[in-house]
Scaffold this active site. Structure first.
Site, short mmCIF file in Angstrom:
data_model
loop_
_atom_site.label_atom_id
_atom_site.label_comp_id
_atom_site.label_asym_id
_atom_site.label_seq_id
_atom_site.Cartn_x
_atom_site.Cartn_y
_atom_site.Cartn_z
N GLY A 42 54.37 42.07 51.31
CA GLY A 42 54.71 43.04 51.58
C GLY A 42 54.80 44.55 50.62
N GLU A 97 56.89 47.14 44.34
CA GLU A 97 57.58 45.98 45.64
C GLU A 97 57.83 46.82 46.63
OE1 GLU A 97 58.83 43.40 46.56
OE2 GLU A 97 59.83 42.61 45.03
N ASP A 98 58.31 46.39 47.76
CA ASP A 98 57.91 47.06 48.80
C ASP A 98 59.95 47.51 49.19
OD1 ASP A 98 58.73 45.03 49.61
OD2 ASP A 98 58.18 44.30 51.39
N ASP A 101 66.82 45.54 48.01
CA ASP A 101 67.84 45.05 48.34
C ASP A 101 68.77 44.56 47.68
OD1 ASP A 101 67.25 42.94 49.22
OD2 ASP A 101 66.49 43.60 51.40
N THR A 105 65.09 38.93 44.03
CA THR A 105 63.95 38.75 43.81
C THR A 105 63.42 39.60 42.68
OG1 THR A 105 63.83 38.40 46.36
CG2 THR A 105 61.69 39.02 45.11
N LYS A 129 67.74 49.71 49.45
CA LYS A 129 68.89 49.34 50.19
C LYS A 129 70.32 49.09 49.30
CE LYS A 129 66.93 47.19 54.49
NZ LYS A 129 67.18 46.12 54.70
N PHE A 150 67.21 46.98 58.99
CA PHE A 150 66.32 45.85 59.04
C PHE A 150 64.91 47.15 58.79
CE2 PHE A 150 62.96 43.13 59.74
CZ PHE A 150 63.16 42.54 58.54
N ASP A 157 57.61 43.75 57.21
CA ASP A 157 57.14 42.68 58.38
C ASP A 157 58.47 42.31 59.11
OD1 ASP A 157 56.94 39.30 57.66
OD2 ASP A 157 57.29 40.36 56.13
N ARG A 163 53.25 44.48 60.28
CA ARG A 163 53.02 45.15 58.96
C ARG A 163 51.81 46.70 58.88
NH1 ARG A 163 53.85 41.42 54.58
NH2 ARG A 163 54.56 39.29 55.59
#
Length: 174
Positions: A42, A97-98, A101, A105, A129, A150, A157, A163
């Protein structure tokens, strides 16, 4: 069931914020070299634009991770699908990072990279988020804080679709 995409963040808003982040990173690192670690898949669009906005000696490496699969909810299990190609010991690392949330991760990746003894680790995320946070992580450079929707586009994606959108959008199903 059909899907429609509604713009949340325009192409122009993203481009402007990426330029600001690049200038801030350049200022704060004061001429030091940097390794951008792009979290795949991402973050690749964001990383490509961000690296061109940073006026420092840098190199880019890629770390593939998976935590979503085909759905819209994180599994909470972080799987490394591609590791870095070169060591980062003694380097200033910027983890790109994209979206942050739950924080699970990025927290896992920070812990993983710390074991490789970089000089420093900073986090740059296009989106955050906070409503979904399950662990607290420090985001040193943040593009935008968004509501709990979302989102897709600009590298993000939904089941490998969308994307290529040049903006950040919200998927509406009807």
């Amino acid at each position: 069931m059909t899907e429609q995409i509604h713009t949340m963040l325009s192409t122009e808003a993203i481009a402007g914020r990426v330029r600001e982040l690049g200038a801030q990173i350049t200022r704060e690192l004061g001429g030091e070299s940097l390794v951008l670690v792009c979290v795949l898949k991402g973050s690749f669009v964001f990383t490509a634009d961000l690296m061109r906005a940073i006026d420092l000696p840098l190199r880019v490496d890629f770390l593939g991770v998976r935590s979503y699969g085909e759905g819209t909810e994180t599994s909470g299990v972080v799987q490394i699908t591609q590791d870095l190609s070169r060591p980062i010991g003694g380097e200033n690392v910027l983890l790109v990072e994209d979206i942050v949330d739950t924080g699970l991760t990025i927290a896992h990746l920070i812990d993983l990279l710390r074991t490789r003894q970089p000089r420093s680790i900073r986090v740059c995320s296009l989106l955050h988020k906070p409503a979904r946070a399950r662990v607290s992580v420090k985001i040193d450079y943040l593009g935008f804080t968004i509501e709990d929707r979302f989102v897709v586009g600009y590298g993000l994606d939904f089941a490998e679709k969308y994307r290529n959108l040049p903006f950040i959008g919200v998927v509406e199903r009807s």
